[in-house]
Motif scaffolding. Sequence first.
Motif, PDB file in Angstrom:
ATOM      1  N   ALA A 203      16.926  56.993   3.752  1.00  0.00           N
ATOM      2  CA  ALA A 203      16.849  58.125   4.670  1.00  0.00           C
ATOM      3  C   ALA A 203      18.221  58.773   4.872  1.00  0.00           C
ATOM      4  N   LEU A 204      19.264  57.951   4.929  1.00  0.00           N
ATOM      5  CA  LEU A 204      20.618  58.485   5.064  1.00  0.00           C
ATOM      6  C   LEU A 204      21.001  59.328   3.854  1.00  0.00           C
ATOM      7  N   ALA A 205      20.682  58.842   2.671  1.00  0.00           N
ATOM      8  CA  ALA A 205      20.988  59.608   1.458  1.00  0.00           C
ATOM      9  C   ALA A 205      20.287  60.962   1.496  1.00  0.00           C
ATOM     10  N   ARG A 206      19.048  60.977   1.965  1.00  0.00           N
ATOM     11  CA  ARG A 206      18.315  62.251   2.060  1.00  0.00           C
ATOM     12  C   ARG A 206      18.961  63.178   3.090  1.00  0.00           C
ATOM     13  N   ALA A 207      19.441  62.589   4.210  1.00  0.00           N
ATOM     14  CA  ALA A 207      20.078  63.404   5.253  1.00  0.00           C
ATOM     15  C   ALA A 207      21.367  64.040   4.740  1.00  0.00           C
ATOM     16  N   PHE A 208      22.136  63.316   3.957  1.00  0.00           N
ATOM     17  CA  PHE A 208      23.364  63.882   3.389  1.00  0.00           C
ATOM     18  C   PHE A 208      23.031  65.015   2.417  1.00  0.00           C
ATOM     19  N   ARG A 209      22.026  64.794   1.593  1.00  0.00           N
ATOM     20  CA  ARG A 209      21.662  65.815   0.616  1.00  0.00           C
ATOM     21  C   ARG A 209      21.107  67.063   1.303  1.00  0.00           C
ATOM     22  N   ALA A 210      20.463  66.864   2.444  1.00  0.00           N
ATOM     23  CA  ALA A 210      19.958  68.011   3.196  1.00  0.00           C
ATOM     24  C   ALA A 210      21.087  68.901   3.692  1.00  0.00           C
ATOM     25  N   GLN A 211      22.283  68.311   3.853  1.00  0.00           N
ATOM     26  CA  GLN A 211      23.463  69.081   4.245  1.00  0.00           C
ATOM     27  C   GLN A 211      24.204  69.645   3.035  1.00  0.00           C
ATOM     28  N   GLN A 212      23.568  69.544   1.866  1.00  0.00           N
ATOM     29  CA  GLN A 212      24.163  70.028   0.612  1.00  0.00           C
ATOM     30  C   GLN A 212      25.392  69.207   0.211  1.00  0.00           C
ATOM     31  N   PHE A 213      25.439  67.935   0.611  1.00  0.00           N
ATOM     32  CA  PHE A 213      26.512  67.033   0.203  1.00  0.00           C
ATOM     33  C   PHE A 213      26.068  66.252  -1.037  1.00  0.00           C
ATOM     34  N   ASP A 214      26.971  66.084  -1.981  1.00  0.00           N
ATOM     35  CA  ASP A 214      26.701  65.190  -3.114  1.00  0.00           C
ATOM     36  C   ASP A 214      26.853  63.745  -2.643  1.00  0.00           C
ATOM     37  N   VAL A 215      25.918  62.879  -3.052  1.00  0.00           N
ATOM     38  CA  VAL A 215      25.884  61.498  -2.563  1.00  0.00           C
ATOM     39  C   VAL A 215      25.783  60.534  -3.739  1.00  0.00           C
ATOM     40  N   LEU A 216      26.597  59.494  -3.696  1.00  0.00           N
ATOM     41  CA  LEU A 216      26.515  58.398  -4.660  1.00  0.00           C
ATOM     42  C   LEU A 216      26.328  57.110  -3.871  1.00  0.00           C
ATOM     43  N   ASP A 217      25.193  56.438  -4.072  1.00  0.00           N
ATOM     44  CA  ASP A 217      24.901  55.197  -3.362  1.00  0.00           C
ATOM     45  C   ASP A 217      25.602  54.046  -4.081  1.00  0.00           C
ATOM     46  N   LEU A 218      26.567  53.421  -3.389  1.00  0.00           N
ATOM     47  CA  LEU A 218      27.370  52.345  -3.983  1.00  0.00           C
ATOM     48  C   LEU A 218      27.059  50.978  -3.385  1.00  0.00           C
ATOM     49  N   THR A 219      25.959  50.886  -2.655  1.00  0.00           N
ATOM     50  CA  THR A 219      25.657  49.648  -1.930  1.00  0.00           C
ATOM     51  C   THR A 219      25.566  48.446  -2.858  1.00  0.00           C
ATOM     52  N   ASP A 220      25.038  48.643  -4.054  1.00  0.00           N
ATOM     53  CA  ASP A 220      24.875  47.536  -4.998  1.00  0.00           C
ATOM     54  C   ASP A 220      25.918  47.566  -6.111  1.00  0.00           C
ATOM     55  N   ASP A 221      26.973  48.334  -5.915  1.00  0.00           N
ATOM     56  CA  ASP A 221      27.986  48.493  -6.958  1.00  0.00           C
ATOM     57  C   ASP A 221      29.146  47.523  -6.734  1.00  0.00           C
ATOM     58  N   GLU A 222      29.292  46.562  -7.626  1.00  0.00           N
ATOM     59  CA  GLU A 222      30.297  45.518  -7.461  1.00  0.00           C
ATOM     60  C   GLU A 222      31.719  46.073  -7.531  1.00  0.00           C
ATOM     61  N   LEU A 223      31.967  47.001  -8.441  1.00  0.00           N
ATOM     62  CA  LEU A 223      33.301  47.576  -8.581  1.00  0.00           C
ATOM     63  C   LEU A 223      33.724  48.284  -7.290  1.00  0.00           C
ATOM     64  N   ALA A 224      32.825  49.062  -6.731  1.00  0.00           N
ATOM     65  CA  ALA A 224      33.155  49.811  -5.515  1.00  0.00           C
ATOM     66  C   ALA A 224      33.425  48.874  -4.343  1.00  0.00           C
ATOM     67  N   LYS A 225      32.571  47.857  -4.191  1.00  0.00           N
ATOM     68  CA  LYS A 225      32.693  46.966  -3.032  1.00  0.00           C
ATOM     69  C   LYS A 225      33.891  46.037  -3.141  1.00  0.00           C
ATOM     70  N   LEU A 226      34.219  45.655  -4.358  1.00  0.00           N
ATOM     71  CA  LEU A 226      35.274  44.667  -4.526  1.00  0.00           C
ATOM     72  C   LEU A 226      36.657  45.296  -4.649  1.00  0.00           C
ATOM     73  N   HIS A 227      36.730  46.490  -5.260  1.00  0.00           N
ATOM     74  CA  HIS A 227      38.042  47.065  -5.561  1.00  0.00           C
ATOM     75  C   HIS A 227      38.244  48.482  -5.041  1.00  0.00           C
ATOM     76  N   LEU A 228      37.339  49.391  -5.394  1.00  0.00           N
ATOM     77  CA  LEU A 228      37.601  50.807  -5.149  1.00  0.00           C
ATOM     78  C   LEU A 228      37.762  51.142  -3.677  1.00  0.00           C
ATOM     79  N   ARG A 229      37.070  50.419  -2.809  1.00  0.00           N
ATOM     80  CA  ARG A 229      37.155  50.702  -1.375  1.00  0.00           C
ATOM     81  C   ARG A 229      38.587  50.534  -0.858  1.00  0.00           C
TER      82      ARG A 229
END
Length: 518
Positions: free
Chosen positions: A397-423
């Motif tokens: 639902a959050l991803a849909r709310a962001f897109r409704a504001q015309q924001f580009d969204v990338l869901d990184l919840t299951d992304d190991e690289l993002a959670k471990l390093h990129l953050r």
Amino acid sequence: MSSLAVADDEPVAIDLLAQIHAARVYEVARESALESAPLLSSRLGQRVLFKREDQQPVFSFKLRGAYNCMVQLDAAQRARGVVAASAGNHAQGVALAAAKLGIHATIVMPVTAPQLKVDAVRRFGGAMVDVVLAGDSYSDAQAAAAQLQAGHDAVFVHPFDDLAVIAGQGTIALEILRQHPGPLQAVFVPVGGGGLLAGVAACIKALRPEVQVIGVQAADSDAMASSLEADARIVLDEVGLFADGTAVKQVGALTFELCRRHVDAMLRVDTDAICAAIRDIYQETRSVPEPSGALALAGLKQYVATHGTGAGALVAIVSGANMNFDRLRFVAERAEVGEQREAVFAVTIPEERGSFRRFCAALGKHGITEFNYRIGDARSAHIFVGIQIADRAEREALARAFRAQQFDVLDLTDDELAKLHLRHMIGGRSPLARHEVLYRFEFPERPGALVRFLDQLHPDWNISLFHYRSHGADYGRILVGIQVPPHERALFQRFLETLGYPHVDESGHPAYRLLLQG
């Protein structure tokens, strides 16, 4: 050592059950508690029990099997000494048994073994133990131990593939059945080489065949699950080291055969689920299990989520508590995601007035667990944000709310690289951050604190840097860069006074000037 004749199932089960009953584990081990977990029971809708093997003298169940094996050695074998290989917990059991029985032990541990466990082995064994570090996993250490054993004609004390060791671990099942004679749906068992699972499964299936026995492995160290699926022992190329106590490339021949016959199912869990289970056990018991010690509970929760609730209690064996303190930061970071209570997104918003407020409006009443932003593009802003959620549906639902504001969204919840390093790597210098002042704030951890900050911020002052991460306290620590022209600094000071949040000016900090200032 003992061998297992695998031609006939029933004689094996009877023989092993007799050995479990006769095991001499209580000369060093204690009957561990079977404790109710009321918070989890209420949350899952089914009674959950913890078998507290983390309370043993070596903070792990491994003492049972090691001692039961070594106490059966004759005088000649004891005089030759023993050799063992272990990622840590079996090593501690062998060390304590060696000191108790007066047997010299050489114990090979992988170089990746937590220092906590290495130090404990030396402490428990004293002068009776020599520790050798070799290889990156248990399997590497085992190969080095085999060479030592052959060279010294010593007795090898296997951590799992020995009938006396399996029988020692099987005494846990006897205790569970004695402590909980009522309805019991399933027992969840952490699995590395399979000694604990083999002993528990053989015992329960002989005495209470209606009770399910379910093994749980880390997804990146799933030798038993993969072997049972293939109906043959396989060798993993690599094993993950987060759950180091169960990082085994190949399971034992005896343990595989017993598990093939008696285990009802195997589950794989990921790192985030293990971290969430560590937190659950802490909240219930105020003790901190090691990652392998929380495997069973992670599997139990996955089982309930998949199969729903049923009749009878669910038991998770908390197998060990030899946790390195420096891992706690990582566990805390990942537990929210593992519990499906945190969603992580990369959101791109236009670099224009009002877009940040639209972003906050899209969040609704969800709490922010982390926020990373650094100005870098005159047209758009890239935000790394963690958000508190109740379930996967809220994440979508959050991803849909962001897109409704015309924001580009990338869901990184299951992304190991993002959670471990990129953050941790978002930021850097920016030529666009002119007239930037840098402040640390303490915000009250309540809804509306950020919006209040934005409401009082002058509309012509641009936020050029923002970093926040929830620490579970009643206030949040925020680092903010704000572009304030020099002639408006007095007005900015009035803003700080009116806001009333504790703050520190870090604009002159040498690290900021070196690493972030444009």
